[in-house]
Design an enzyme around this catalytic site. Sequence first.
Site, mmCIF file in Angstrom:
data_model
loop_
_atom_site.group_PDB
_atom_site.id
_atom_site.type_symbol
_atom_site.label_atom_id
_atom_site.label_comp_id
_atom_site.label_asym_id
_atom_site.label_seq_id
_atom_site.Cartn_x
_atom_site.Cartn_y
_atom_site.Cartn_z
ATOM 1 N N LYS A 23 -10.438 -3.071 4.124
ATOM 2 C CA LYS A 23 -10.221 -4.454 3.826
ATOM 3 C C LYS A 23 -9.334 -5.378 4.554
ATOM 4 O O LYS A 23 -9.352 -6.318 5.070
ATOM 5 C CB LYS A 23 -10.064 -4.620 2.313
ATOM 6 C CG LYS A 23 -11.006 -4.082 1.136
ATOM 7 C CD LYS A 23 -10.869 -4.296 0.010
ATOM 8 C CE LYS A 23 -9.380 -3.901 -0.863
ATOM 9 N NZ LYS A 23 -9.535 -1.966 -0.636
ATOM 10 N N ARG A 98 -8.485 -7.900 -9.212
ATOM 11 C CA ARG A 98 -8.639 -6.402 -9.354
ATOM 12 C C ARG A 98 -9.366 -6.261 -10.682
ATOM 13 O O ARG A 98 -10.126 -5.146 -10.694
ATOM 14 C CB ARG A 98 -7.096 -5.743 -9.414
ATOM 15 C CG ARG A 98 -6.637 -5.730 -8.365
ATOM 16 C CD ARG A 98 -5.230 -4.799 -8.413
ATOM 17 N NE ARG A 98 -4.345 -4.706 -7.360
ATOM 18 C CZ ARG A 98 -4.701 -4.059 -6.083
ATOM 19 N NH1 ARG A 98 -5.741 -3.130 -6.129
ATOM 20 N NH2 ARG A 98 -3.898 -4.216 -5.077
ATOM 21 N N ARG A 137 -5.556 12.008 7.658
ATOM 22 C CA ARG A 137 -4.676 11.152 8.530
ATOM 23 C C ARG A 137 -3.416 11.541 8.639
ATOM 24 O O ARG A 137 -2.855 11.907 7.506
ATOM 25 C CB ARG A 137 -4.712 9.520 7.820
ATOM 26 C CG ARG A 137 -5.884 9.055 7.658
ATOM 27 C CD ARG A 137 -6.007 7.470 7.216
ATOM 28 N NE ARG A 137 -5.258 7.296 6.039
ATOM 29 C CZ ARG A 137 -5.310 5.997 5.119
ATOM 30 N NH1 ARG A 137 -5.836 5.149 5.767
ATOM 31 N NH2 ARG A 137 -4.788 6.291 3.965
ATOM 32 N N ARG A 171 1.112 10.878 4.728
ATOM 33 C CA ARG A 171 1.713 10.208 3.390
ATOM 34 C C ARG A 171 1.418 11.036 2.269
ATOM 35 O O ARG A 171 0.365 11.428 2.239
ATOM 36 C CB ARG A 171 1.020 8.714 3.606
ATOM 37 C CG ARG A 171 1.489 7.899 4.442
ATOM 38 C CD ARG A 171 0.718 6.400 4.330
ATOM 39 N NE ARG A 171 0.550 6.137 3.114
ATOM 40 C CZ ARG A 171 -0.271 4.963 2.797
ATOM 41 N NH1 ARG A 171 -0.844 4.188 3.603
ATOM 42 N NH2 ARG A 171 -0.340 4.420 1.463
ATOM 43 N N ARG A 182 -7.439 7.764 -6.979
ATOM 44 C CA ARG A 182 -7.338 6.227 -6.629
ATOM 45 C C ARG A 182 -8.900 5.799 -6.630
ATOM 46 O O ARG A 182 -9.062 4.556 -7.014
ATOM 47 C CB ARG A 182 -6.897 5.787 -5.279
ATOM 48 C CG ARG A 182 -5.373 6.242 -5.174
ATOM 49 C CD ARG A 182 -4.718 6.334 -3.921
ATOM 50 N NE ARG A 182 -4.764 5.167 -2.800
ATOM 51 C CZ ARG A 182 -4.829 5.502 -1.627
ATOM 52 N NH1 ARG A 182 -4.263 6.420 -1.154
ATOM 53 N NH2 ARG A 182 -4.674 4.293 -0.942
#
Length: 228
Positions: A23, A98, A137, A171, A182
């Site tokens: 996004k 949201r 990642r 992370r 999530r």
Amino acid sequence: MDGSKGPKRPPVLILLGPPGAGKGTQARMLSERFGFIQLSTGDLLRAAVVAGTDAGKRAKSVMEAGGLVSDNIVLAILADRLAEPDCANGVILDGVPRTTAQAKALDTLLANAGQSIDAALALEVDDVEMVVRIAGRFTCGACGEGYHDSFKAPKVEGVCDCCGAQDMKRRADDKAETVMARLDAYHAETAPLISYYEQRGVLWRIRAMGDIDEIAAKITGVVAAITA
């Protein structure tokens, strides 16, 4: 979606999609292409706190107390920002609304200003592929170059291609189980917005698992059509 008439006022667009769907990247590309202002919840809150606006002060007190900033405060900050001159060419909302409750409140806020949502762009992804994409990642701790276990591994394991450092970092919230949590939260709380905007005839579904530029081209075509 069968299309909609071009807006008679600065367009208001919403980008929907789970964490990692791109996004932010697509919003920035739209901003560059059309001159829209990208408004994300986090940036709005931080800017309002720094500016010391009434809503910003309220948000600061809540955040310092470890609380969750209410919809009323978020929307008050958004209303202040939409009134600024640089939003005259249109805005892209990233991260707000949201929930359907926020969406309804946003509709009221916009209606009071003679505006409405012109398009809700839903970036559609595959959950399993998203876990692979995000959980793989990592970055170079020295220069920030990004890598991925499957798609972009360093030429020499553990050594940055760009600066030669051996300080790779991941992370904590990019772990597979965290990503799944999530995604579950997104489906439970935010995905219903897709039905909400579909019922209002402003939803556009965009397949978002391919090349970034190809996805951007699809989105650009939609936005060009509704702003013509």
